[in-house]
Design a protein around this motif. Structure first.
Motif, PDB file in Angstrom:
ATOM      1  N   GLY A  34       0.799  -1.219   0.000  1.00 53.44           N
ATOM      2  CA  GLY A  34       0.000   0.000   0.000  1.00 53.44           C
ATOM      3  C   GLY A  34       0.832   1.271   0.000  1.00 53.44           C
ATOM      4  N   LYS A  35       2.140   1.120  -0.112  1.00 52.58           N
ATOM      5  CA  LYS A  35       3.028   2.283  -0.047  1.00 52.58           C
ATOM      6  C   LYS A  35       3.452   2.792  -1.418  1.00 52.58           C
ATOM      7  N   PHE A  36       3.137   2.024  -2.453  1.00 52.89           N
ATOM      8  CA  PHE A  36       3.513   2.402  -3.816  1.00 52.89           C
ATOM      9  C   PHE A  36       2.274   2.364  -4.708  1.00 52.89           C
ATOM     10  N   THR A  37       2.209   3.305  -5.646  1.00 55.09           N
ATOM     11  CA  THR A  37       1.035   3.372  -6.516  1.00 55.09           C
ATOM     12  C   THR A  37       1.263   2.701  -7.861  1.00 55.09           C
ATOM     13  N   THR A  38       2.489   2.691  -8.340  1.00 55.30           N
ATOM     14  CA  THR A  38       2.808   2.046  -9.612  1.00 55.30           C
ATOM     15  C   THR A  38       4.166   1.380  -9.536  1.00 55.30           C
ATOM     16  N   ALA A  39       4.386   0.445 -10.461  1.00 58.63           N
ATOM     17  CA  ALA A  39       5.700  -0.189 -10.595  1.00 58.63           C
ATOM     18  C   ALA A  39       5.987  -0.338 -12.082  1.00 58.63           C
ATOM     19  N   LYS A  40       7.186   0.012 -12.473  1.00 59.58           N
ATOM     20  CA  LYS A  40       7.603  -0.127 -13.867  1.00 59.58           C
ATOM     21  C   LYS A  40       8.919  -0.895 -13.882  1.00 59.58           C
ATOM     22  N   MET A  41       8.947  -2.012 -14.614  1.00 58.92           N
ATOM     23  CA  MET A  41      10.156  -2.824 -14.712  1.00 58.92           C
ATOM     24  C   MET A  41      10.785  -2.616 -16.082  1.00 58.92           C
ATOM     25  N   VAL A  42      12.091  -2.359 -16.100  1.00 61.92           N
ATOM     26  CA  VAL A  42      12.819  -2.150 -17.343  1.00 61.92           C
ATOM     27  C   VAL A  42      14.101  -2.972 -17.329  1.00 61.92           C
ATOM     28  N   GLN A  43      14.561  -3.332 -18.508  1.00 58.41           N
ATOM     29  CA  GLN A  43      15.859  -3.990 -18.631  1.00 58.41           C
ATOM     30  C   GLN A  43      16.884  -2.922 -18.967  1.00 58.41           C
ATOM     31  N   VAL A  44      18.000  -2.942 -18.273  1.00 56.68           N
ATOM     32  CA  VAL A  44      19.085  -1.993 -18.514  1.00 56.68           C
ATOM     33  C   VAL A  44      19.891  -2.528 -19.697  1.00 56.68           C
ATOM     34  N   LEU A  45      20.011  -1.726 -20.731  1.00 59.85           N
ATOM     35  CA  LEU A  45      20.644  -2.176 -21.968  1.00 59.85           C
ATOM     36  C   LEU A  45      22.131  -1.849 -21.987  1.00 59.85           C
ATOM     37  N   ILE A  46      22.862  -2.573 -21.143  1.00 61.08           N
ATOM     38  CA  ILE A  46      24.317  -2.444 -21.113  1.00 61.08           C
ATOM     39  C   ILE A  46      24.911  -3.845 -21.019  1.00 61.08           C
TER      40      ILE A  46
END
Length: 110
Positions: A34-46
């Motif tokens: 309940g402490k976060f409203t959204t989550a976005k997962m990304v791959q680091v392109l290195i």
């Protein structure tokens, strides 16, 4: 608004298992606090010198007080679970970011 960012380098030997766990268990558990409203997962392109695949997950929260509450009440358990499952094959560091502004592109239709 603030972003709590977790960047994790994942050993290729556990990559598939870790990715499934993140999407099906860890990220939903983070949002369930309940402490976060959204989550976005990304791959680091290195290409990492140490190998593996690197991801970042950005969790949005309203204020620093809420983030501090997460650190006190939820973080130890959630971080311990990750360590018990994956040990040092998934190495994370965390960053706090403050959103200064957010802009979006606008389509102009004639």
């Amino acid at each position: 608004m603030y972003i709590y960012n977790e960047t994790t380098n994942v050993d290729e030997t556990i990559h598939t298992q870790w990715l499934h766990w993140m999407k099906s268990k860890h990220i939903p558990a983070m949002l369930a606090t309940g402490k976060f409203t959204t989550a976005k997962m990304v791959q680091v392109l290195i290409d990492e010198e140490m190998g593996g695949v690197t991801y970042a997950v950005q969790y949005t929260t309203e204020n620093m007080q809420t983030l501090e509450e997460y650190y006190k009440t939820d973080a130890p358990k959630l971080q311990q679970e990750a360590f018990l499952l994956f040990g040092e094959k998934a190495v994370s560091f965390r960053t706090e970011l403050k959103i200064i502004s957010e802009q979006f592109s606008v389509s102009i239709n004639n």
